[in-house]
Scaffold this active site. Structure first.
Site, PDB file in Angstrom:
ATOM      1  CG  ASP A 116     -14.000 -14.470  12.365  1.00  0.00           C
ATOM      2  OD1 ASP A 116     -13.198 -15.072  11.611  1.00  0.00           O
ATOM      3  OD2 ASP A 116     -14.460 -14.978  13.403  1.00  0.00           O
ATOM      4  CB  SER A 117      -9.486 -13.532   8.627  1.00  0.00           C
ATOM      5  OG  SER A 117     -10.257 -13.603   7.444  1.00  0.00           O
ATOM      6  CG  ASP A 134     -16.387 -16.210   9.690  1.00  0.00           C
ATOM      7  OD1 ASP A 134     -16.881 -17.352   9.716  1.00  0.00           O
ATOM      8  OD2 ASP A 134     -15.182 -15.995   9.430  1.00  0.00           O
ATOM      9  CE  LYS A 190     -15.872 -19.613   7.989  1.00  0.00           C
ATOM     10  NZ  LYS A 190     -15.241 -19.507   9.319  1.00  0.00           N
ATOM     11  CD  GLU A 204     -14.203 -19.715  14.347  1.00  0.00           C
ATOM     12  OE1 GLU A 204     -13.786 -19.895  15.518  1.00  0.00           O
ATOM     13  OE2 GLU A 204     -13.660 -18.933  13.553  1.00  0.00           O
ATOM     14  CD  GLU A 212      -8.312 -21.992  10.396  1.00  0.00           C
ATOM     15  OE1 GLU A 212      -9.504 -21.620  10.426  1.00  0.00           O
ATOM     16  OE2 GLU A 212      -7.359 -21.212  10.597  1.00  0.00           O
TER      17      GLU A 212
HETATM   18  O1  KIV Z   1     -12.141 -15.833   8.919  1.00  0.00           O
HETATM   19  C1  KIV Z   1     -11.607 -16.516   8.031  1.00  0.00           C
HETATM   20  O2  KIV Z   1     -10.901 -16.015   7.144  1.00  0.00           O
HETATM   21  C2  KIV Z   1     -11.831 -17.961   8.058  1.00  0.00           C
HETATM   22  C3  KIV Z   1     -11.013 -18.801   7.108  1.00  0.00           C
HETATM   23  C4  KIV Z   1      -9.652 -18.964   7.645  1.00  0.00           C
HETATM   24  C5  KIV Z   1     -11.664 -20.093   6.832  1.00  0.00           C
HETATM   25  O3  KIV Z   1     -12.600 -18.434   8.814  1.00  0.00           O
END
Ligand code: KIV
Length: 273
Positions: free
Chosen positions: A53-54, A92, A122, A124, A191
């Site tokens: 989600d980056s 994510d 994924k 969090e 992280e």
């Molecule tokens: O969204 C992302 O890029 C991440 C990484 C920093 C692990 O969760």
């Protein structure tokens, strides 16, 4: 240079990742959000591609990961999946699509799997999202956990500094990692936490632990592709090793192109019909 021909490609599975941890082979993971970049990084032989989600930051220009939507994540993930022949693709589940309740979490995970063709998701957090993790896993969807600095909670933390330096937070993180493993997660991202704590977690759980800013004593490493390629110039945390200066390379190409157009050098006769 292609690292493998399509004839002899063996797809990376969660089972193979587990075997890599068992024999002490490090796991490589990078983010990707579009077809072209995913094709290149997959061809280079990366083990895991994270549609992170980056994307909210590096693709859409938002300050945090919070604004990106489930539909937008599915759009990015399906482009990545179309390119990938070898890597395991993890997506994510974005903020607001799984924290409400486990039914919402399951629905979001299923949409990602069905509509993008990705291989896993994924999420969090630890004990707070236990029910959702169990529910997603019960549908046969592989889940990767994410502990430590969890950017979807940035407004709770208030800062992007190193997490779990205090004993209470470190203890909870270790408990959460054990809980995620017991639930059936296939891996955990850690992280921005002290390297000593990350080492302890990696030694305490049997599943692979992938670090970002978590030192070298874990089972693999992940970076955001745009950061390691030097495209996001303003983001230079200590944990980031920059492998290229693509901003410089790209800018030089753009400047040359502009100059060639203005001077009427481009296109020349051999570039015309
Ligand atoms: O969204 C992302 O890029 C991440 C990484 C920093 C692990 O969760």
């Amino acid at each position: 240079m292609s690292v493998h021909s399509s004839a002899n490609i063996k797809r990376i599975t969660t089972h193979i990742l587990q075997e890599m941890k068992n024999r002490g082979e490090r796991i490589s993971m990078l983010t990707a959000y579009d077809y072209s970049m995913a094709r290149i990084v997959d061809d280079a032989g990366i083990d895991i591609i994270l549609v992170g989600d980056s994307a909210s930051n590096v693709m859409a220009g938002h300050e945090t990961t919070l604004p990106i939507t489930l539909d937008q994540m599915i759009y990015h993930a399906s482009a990545v999946v179309r390119a990938v022949k070898r890597a395991l693709v993890v997506v994510d589940i974005p903020f607001g699509s799984y924290q409400g309740n486990s039914t919402e979490a399951l629905r979001s995970a299923i949409r990602i799997m069905k509509e993008s063709g990705a291989h896993s998701v994924k999420v969090e957090g630890g004990s707070e999202i236990k029910e959702s993790v169990i529910r997603i896993l019960s549908a046969g969807v592989p889940v990767m956990g994410h502990l430590g600095l969890t950017p979807q909670s940035i407004y709770k933390f208030g800062t992007y500094t190193v997490r779990a330096k205090e004993e209470a937070e470190a203890t909870k993180l270790l408990e959460d990692a054990l809980m995620l493993e017991a639930c059936g997660c296939f891996a955990i991202v850690l992280e921005k936490i002290p390297a000593s704590l990350a080492k302890k977690v990696a030694e305490s759980v049997n599943i692979p632990v992938i670090g970002i800013g978590a030192g070298g004593d874990v089972d693999g490493q992940v970076l955001v592709m745009h950061d390691m390629l030097g495209i996001t110039q303003e983001f230079k945390p200590r944990f980031l090793r920059q492998y290229a200066d693509l901003e410089d390379v790209m800018k030089k190409a753009f400047l040359q192109y502009i100059e060639d157009v203005k001077s009427k050098d481009f296109p020349n006769e051999s570039e015309s019909y």
